[in-house]
Design a protein around this motif. Structure first.
Motif, PDB file in Angstrom:
ATOM      1  N   UNK A  77       0.836  -1.201   0.000  1.00 49.47           N
ATOM      2  CA  UNK A  77       0.000   0.000   0.000  1.00 49.47           C
ATOM      3  C   UNK A  77       0.875   1.257   0.000  1.00 49.47           C
ATOM      4  N   UNK A  78       1.914   1.242   0.796  1.00 52.12           N
ATOM      5  CA  UNK A  78       2.831   2.380   0.869  1.00 52.12           C
ATOM      6  C   UNK A  78       3.465   2.664  -0.489  1.00 52.12           C
ATOM      7  N   UNK A  79       3.885   1.582  -1.164  1.00 52.43           N
ATOM      8  CA  UNK A  79       4.546   1.738  -2.460  1.00 52.43           C
ATOM      9  C   UNK A  79       3.598   2.264  -3.535  1.00 52.43           C
ATOM     10  N   UNK A  80       2.335   1.837  -3.481  1.00 59.40           N
ATOM     11  CA  UNK A  80       1.381   2.166  -4.545  1.00 59.40           C
ATOM     12  C   UNK A  80       0.556   3.419  -4.282  1.00 59.40           C
ATOM     13  N   UNK A  81       0.460   3.843  -3.030  1.00 56.70           N
ATOM     14  CA  UNK A  81      -0.486   4.910  -2.708  1.00 56.70           C
ATOM     15  C   UNK A  81      -0.241   6.221  -3.451  1.00 56.70           C
ATOM     16  N   UNK A  82       0.993   6.653  -3.700  1.00 55.23           N
ATOM     17  CA  UNK A  82       1.126   7.899  -4.474  1.00 55.23           C
ATOM     18  C   UNK A  82       0.416   7.846  -5.825  1.00 55.23           C
ATOM     19  N   UNK A  83       0.494   6.710  -6.517  1.00 54.56           N
ATOM     20  CA  UNK A  83      -0.196   6.578  -7.803  1.00 54.56           C
ATOM     21  C   UNK A  83      -1.699   6.427  -7.617  1.00 54.56           C
ATOM     22  N   UNK A  84      -2.121   5.684  -6.602  1.00 56.06           N
ATOM     23  CA  UNK A  84      -3.557   5.533  -6.338  1.00 56.06           C
ATOM     24  C   UNK A  84      -4.164   6.880  -5.971  1.00 56.06           C
ATOM     25  N   UNK A  85      -3.446   7.657  -5.187  1.00 56.32           N
ATOM     26  CA  UNK A  85      -3.942   8.982  -4.807  1.00 56.32           C
ATOM     27  C   UNK A  85      -4.042   9.887  -6.034  1.00 56.32           C
ATOM     28  N   UNK A  86      -3.055   9.810  -6.914  1.00 55.28           N
ATOM     29  CA  UNK A  86      -3.065  10.649  -8.119  1.00 55.28           C
ATOM     30  C   UNK A  86      -4.241  10.316  -9.024  1.00 55.28           C
ATOM     31  N   UNK A  87      -4.639   9.046  -9.076  1.00 54.99           N
ATOM     32  CA  UNK A  87      -5.736   8.632  -9.959  1.00 54.99           C
ATOM     33  C   UNK A  87      -7.088   8.612  -9.254  1.00 54.99           C
TER      34      UNK A  87
END
Length: 256
Positions: free
Chosen positions: A117-127
């Motif tokens: 979750x930590x690794x992916x959250x910047x991209x999930x937040x952006x989308x």
């Protein structure tokens, strides 16, 4: 067209999730420790998904999680969905569970969810995307002899709820699923090692009012729903997909 990172994608629920998103023409990053299984999954999904990339690695490693996230960024320009399914089943009480087994269980089942979750959250937040974590009915109750596993799955539900609250202001939804027994290699390997596997399978089926285990595709369909616009007002929820297991109390006293 959704861009989806799926952990535990080589087999079981994760493989079912990959198949379900592929049927919708998604772009997929498949992550698992099983290199041969990942290659087989990717080959089976070729021509169904819009694109398939694989990342061999463990969710218990932040470096591996970062590699999977970087692959999604470089190949697809980001992520819309994180579907986290990787996990291990372990057995033991507080006394019989040694420290190494405790650490391994928590590292994969709970810390792994945090790290990916930590690794992916910047991209999930952006989308303004979605995260769906697979917990278990043993995240809301417990059988005997599964201390570390039950603790890890209870903790995962706490992670779902805290992430849902933290990221709702960014338009991100975070949900979980608590399956009952699912017909996966993980379950079959455990049951087939028992002295009387047929009796164990019969007992497992009988634990569910519907009288059977779930197929991975039945869990996957709920993942796809939670990650869709049809679930646009659902966040912080843990959906039980357990064939009625938690709806029934133990025992049936005859009073009439």
């Amino acid at each position: 067209m959704q861009r989806v990172l799926i952990t535990g994608a080589a087999k079981g629920i994760g493989r079912g999730v990959a198949e379900a998103f592929a049927a919708q023409g998604a772009k997929l990053v498949l992550m698992d420790v099983d290199a041969a299984g990942l290659e087989g999954a990717a080959a089976a999904l070729a021509g169904k998904a819009a694109a398939v990339e694989i990342c061999v690695g463990s969710v218990a490693s932040l470096a591996d999680c970062n590699r999977a996230a970087a692959l999604a960024q470089s190949r697809f320009g980001g992520l819309d969905v994180l579907s986290h399914n990787a996990g291990i089943q372990t057995y033991g009480t507080v006394e019989s569970t040694d420290e190494a087994l405790w650490d391994r269980t928590l590292d994969v089942n709970l810390k792994g969810a945090f790290l990916v979750s930590k690794a992916c959250m910047p991209m999930i937040r952006a989308s303004r995307g979605n995260v769906v974590h697979i917990s278990s009915v043993q995240g809301v109750a417990s059988q005997a002899g599964v201390t570390a596993y039950s603790v890890s799955k209870h903790g995962l539900i706490g992670l779902v709820r805290s992430m849902a609250v933290d990221y709702a202001p960014y338009g991100v939804r975070v949900n979980g699923i608590a399956p009952g027994s699912v017909d996966t290699p993980l379950l079959r390997n455990a049951v087939d090692a028992a002295p009387d596997p047929a009796a164990v399978y019969a007992e497992i089926d009988g634990m569910h009012p519907l009288g059977r285990m779930a197929a991975p595709s039945e869990i996957a369909s709920v993942v796809v729903f939670l990650a869709s616009d049809n679930a646009s007002f659902i966040t912080g929820e843990v959906v039980r997909v357990d064939g009625g297991m938690r709806a029934r109390l133990g025992g049936s006293p005859k009073t009439q």
